[in-house]
Design a protein around this motif. Structure first.
Motif, short mmCIF file in Angstrom:
data_model
loop_
_atom_site.label_atom_id
_atom_site.label_comp_id
_atom_site.label_asym_id
_atom_site.label_seq_id
_atom_site.Cartn_x
_atom_site.Cartn_y
_atom_site.Cartn_z
N GLN A 29 0.75 -1.08 0.12
CA GLN A 29 -0.25 -0.05 -0.02
C GLN A 29 0.91 1.16 -0.07
O GLN A 29 1.70 1.17 0.63
N LYS A 30 0.41 2.19 -0.66
CA LYS A 30 1.28 3.53 -0.80
C LYS A 30 0.63 4.35 0.21
O LYS A 30 1.46 5.26 0.68
N SER A 31 -0.51 4.17 0.60
CA SER A 31 -1.07 5.19 1.66
C SER A 31 -2.22 4.59 2.50
O SER A 31 -2.75 3.69 2.08
N ALA A 49 0.99 8.76 4.17
CA ALA A 49 1.70 7.81 3.92
C ALA A 49 2.63 7.34 5.19
O ALA A 49 2.96 8.02 6.15
N ALA A 51 5.21 6.09 7.41
CA ALA A 51 6.72 6.41 7.23
C ALA A 51 7.40 4.85 7.79
O ALA A 51 8.58 4.52 7.23
N PHE A 61 4.14 8.02 11.30
CA PHE A 61 4.07 9.13 10.37
C PHE A 61 4.61 10.25 10.54
O PHE A 61 4.75 10.68 11.47
N THR A 116 9.81 14.57 1.54
CA THR A 116 8.84 14.87 2.56
C THR A 116 9.03 16.63 2.58
O THR A 116 7.99 17.21 2.95
#
Length: 198
Positions: A29-31, A49, A51, A61, A116
């Motif tokens: 999953q990306k997000s 997202a 981290a 995150f 970021t």
């Protein structure tokens, strides 16, 4: 759970299998959707997202301390993280937990990456520049209370066949298993050194 679908899908494999499958699910999953509570009781959700997911299953995150999330978590630390495996039909997950801010600059440095900076911008004052030393940057950490993970075990075609045949026969469709993981299970596995490094 008393509804027929939940009873049909409630197979519980070993904790190791549940966590291994779930970690693989999150890697794809990306997000995720992070939901918080406003002081007036409203629920606010936003895409974020992840981290890092630590070996003991804390979700981290990178976020801006000047954002409204700060107010909301000060108001109520209970949050939810949700992710849908569509379009790959890999299932979904919902994590209920408690959030806290980490101001640990070593953790920020570890999780920060050049992209970021795009979410913070550079104010041009030599301080608020989106780099790891920017005082706005902190880590939002969610400690798990309970995870619910639907692990899809059938392909899209298999799912369609299952739903149609169940509708015709009067049985309950079972395209996968609904797995529950509690904070107590995670804590026990961590204490026994049973959790694998990601």
């Amino acid at each position: 759970m008393s509804d027929e679908y939940s009873k049909t899908a409630s197979a519980q494999p070993s904790l190791t299998e549940k966590l291994t499958t779930l970690r693989a699910f999150f890697k794809a999953q990306k997000s995720v959707i992070l939901t918080t509570h406003a002081p007036d009781g409203s629920l606010h959700a936003r895409v974020m997202a992840v981290a890092e997911i630590t070996p003991d299953w804390k979700f981290r995150f990178i976020y801006d301390k000047e954002s409204y999330k700060e107010v909301e978590v000060d108001n109520d630390k209970h949050v939810n993280i949700a992710v849908d495996g569509t379009p790959s039909n890999t299932g979904w997950a919902s994590i209920a937990g408690k959030a806290a801010r980490l101001d640990d600059k070593e953790v920020v440095e570890k999780l920060w990456n050049p992209t970021t900076k795009a979410w913070f911008g550079d104010k041009g004052d030599g301080v608020h520049d989106g780099t790891p030393s920017d005082p706005r940057i902190a880590v939002f950490q969610v400690t798990v209370d309970e995870i619910r993970h639907f692990h899809q075990e059938k392909t899209t075609v298999g799912l369609l066949v299952d739903v149609v045949s169940s509708a015709i026969s009067g049985s309950t469709a079972s395209p996968g298993s609904l797995r529950t993981i509690t904070k107590e299970e995670i804590s026990s596995a961590w204490a026994k050194n049973e959790l694998k490094e990601p």
